[in-house]
Design a protein around this motif. Structure first.
Motif, PDB file in Angstrom:
ATOM      1  N   ASN A 175       0.825  -1.205   0.000  1.00  0.00           N
ATOM      2  CA  ASN A 175       0.000   0.000   0.000  1.00  0.00           C
ATOM      3  C   ASN A 175       0.861   1.258   0.000  1.00  0.00           C
ATOM      4  N   VAL A 176       0.569   2.171  -0.919  1.00  0.00           N
ATOM      5  CA  VAL A 176       1.222   3.479  -0.911  1.00  0.00           C
ATOM      6  C   VAL A 176       0.453   4.357   0.074  1.00  0.00           C
ATOM      7  N   VAL A 177       1.084   4.684   1.202  1.00  0.00           N
ATOM      8  CA  VAL A 177       0.388   5.431   2.253  1.00  0.00           C
ATOM      9  C   VAL A 177       0.570   6.941   2.112  1.00  0.00           C
ATOM     10  N   ALA A 178       1.603   7.346   1.359  1.00  0.00           N
ATOM     11  CA  ALA A 178       1.816   8.781   1.156  1.00  0.00           C
ATOM     12  C   ALA A 178       2.805   8.999   0.017  1.00  0.00           C
ATOM     13  N   ILE A 179       2.769  10.212  -0.523  1.00  0.00           N
ATOM     14  CA  ILE A 179       3.732  10.607  -1.541  1.00  0.00           C
ATOM     15  C   ILE A 179       4.363  11.930  -1.118  1.00  0.00           C
ATOM     16  N   LYS A 180       5.704  11.975  -1.103  1.00  0.00           N
ATOM     17  CA  LYS A 180       6.420  13.217  -0.836  1.00  0.00           C
ATOM     18  C   LYS A 180       6.681  13.912  -2.167  1.00  0.00           C
ATOM     19  N   GLU A 181       6.222  15.144  -2.260  1.00  0.00           N
ATOM     20  CA  GLU A 181       6.466  15.954  -3.451  1.00  0.00           C
ATOM     21  C   GLU A 181       7.216  17.199  -2.996  1.00  0.00           C
ATOM     22  N   GLY A 182       8.543  17.162  -3.093  1.00  0.00           N
ATOM     23  CA  GLY A 182       9.352  18.250  -2.546  1.00  0.00           C
ATOM     24  C   GLY A 182       9.251  18.249  -1.033  1.00  0.00           C
ATOM     25  N   GLU A 183       8.835  19.372  -0.456  1.00  0.00           N
ATOM     26  CA  GLU A 183       8.688  19.477   0.997  1.00  0.00           C
ATOM     27  C   GLU A 183       7.304  19.040   1.467  1.00  0.00           C
ATOM     28  N   GLU A 184       6.400  18.810   0.538  1.00  0.00           N
ATOM     29  CA  GLU A 184       5.025  18.451   0.879  1.00  0.00           C
ATOM     30  C   GLU A 184       4.857  16.937   0.973  1.00  0.00           C
ATOM     31  N   ILE A 185       4.093  16.496   1.978  1.00  0.00           N
ATOM     32  CA  ILE A 185       3.747  15.080   2.099  1.00  0.00           C
ATOM     33  C   ILE A 185       2.245  14.947   1.891  1.00  0.00           C
ATOM     34  N   ASN A 186       1.864  14.231   0.865  1.00  0.00           N
ATOM     35  CA  ASN A 186       0.463  14.046   0.518  1.00  0.00           C
ATOM     36  C   ASN A 186       0.008  12.671   0.987  1.00  0.00           C
ATOM     37  N   VAL A 187      -0.831  12.644   2.050  1.00  0.00           N
ATOM     38  CA  VAL A 187      -1.303  11.365   2.583  1.00  0.00           C
ATOM     39  C   VAL A 187      -2.567  10.884   1.873  1.00  0.00           C
ATOM     40  N   ILE A 200       8.650  10.849  -3.992  1.00  0.00           N
ATOM     41  CA  ILE A 200       9.067   9.758  -3.106  1.00  0.00           C
ATOM     42  C   ILE A 200       7.819   9.063  -2.574  1.00  0.00           C
ATOM     43  N   LEU A 201       7.757   7.743  -2.761  1.00  0.00           N
ATOM     44  CA  LEU A 201       6.616   6.969  -2.284  1.00  0.00           C
ATOM     45  C   LEU A 201       6.939   6.355  -0.927  1.00  0.00           C
ATOM     46  N   ILE A 202       5.969   6.397  -0.020  1.00  0.00           N
ATOM     47  CA  ILE A 202       6.090   5.712   1.263  1.00  0.00           C
ATOM     48  C   ILE A 202       5.152   4.515   1.197  1.00  0.00           C
TER      49      ILE A 202
END
Length: 222
Positions: A175-187, A200-202
């Motif tokens: 499961n992709v729980v979040a994506i980091k786009e620069g300084e932003e973390i999109n949950v 960056i995928l978490i």
């Protein structure tokens, strides 16, 4: 109310924890039998004392019962580590974290009833191994014996494709729980948006599933 910590054993691991907690503004009692190490941390920790953690009377005298969380970071002496854990448990310390040398050490610590057992060398070895496999694997954290969370950089195989197109959950069980786009973390990432090279995928999942995901999508072919 600020938590109070104690770190027993001021080697590389214990010293690092002592420094980080202190830099975060926590109250830290640093404990070691080595006077040189105690002197090294007397200006870093809130208090630094020479004491034998296998001596219950000595621990009582330095006020260990007033500490909220004790970290036992004793190096190679497994016997001392276990005995200190037993004493701390008997004294009713709220939370006890102990560094384990091996799996047998961990089993004993779990039977004693410590709250958390850590394997810094083993865990760091795993993280480094994953990073060595591919520069796209940025971090790797073990959550349990068979589940982990991994931080991966979008490489050639994922860039320009959406989460819907990749369908990581269906194809790899992760499961992709979040994506980091620069300084932003999109949950709550949009499943339809194309991934960028800098993203960056978490990802969380079972170790065997994460391994398949890494081999098939994360590790770029030369």
């Amino acid at each position: 109310m600020k938590q109070e910590f104690a770190v027993i054993g001021l080697g590389r691991f214990g010293g690092s924890i002592c420094t980080e907690l202190s830099e975060e503004g926590m109250s830290v009692l640093a404990i070691d039998t080595d006077e040189e190490k105690v002197n090294e941390y007397k200006n870093i920790a809130s208090h630094a004392v020479i004491a034998d953690s296998t001596d219950e009377t000595a621990l009582k005298e330095i006020g260990i019962k007033n500490i909220d969380h004790v970290i036992v970071a004793i190096g190679e002496n497994i016997q001392a580590s276990i005995l200190a854990a037993v004493i701390l448990t008997d004294l009713g310390i709220k939370k006890i974290t102990v560094k384990a040398q091996n799996d047998y050490h961990e089993k004993i610590l779990n039977k004693i009833g410590v709250d958390q057992v850590v394997h810094p060398e083993r865990d760091m070895g795993r993280r480094i191994a994953h990073h060595i496999i591919s520069n796209n694997i940025l971090d790797y954290l073990e959550l349990s014996d068979d589940h982990s969370i991994v931080e991966v950089k979008v490489g050639k195989k994922m860039a320009g494709r959406s989460l819907t197109e990749l369908d990581i959950r269906a194809n790899y069980g992760c499961n992709v729980v979040a994506i980091k786009e620069g300084e932003e973390i999109n949950v709550s990432p949009s499943a339809e948006d194309a991934l960028n090279h800098e993203d960056i995928l978490i990802v969380i999942g079972a170790d065997k599933d994460i391994s398949r995901f890494e081999k098939n999508l994360v590790i770029d072919d030369d």
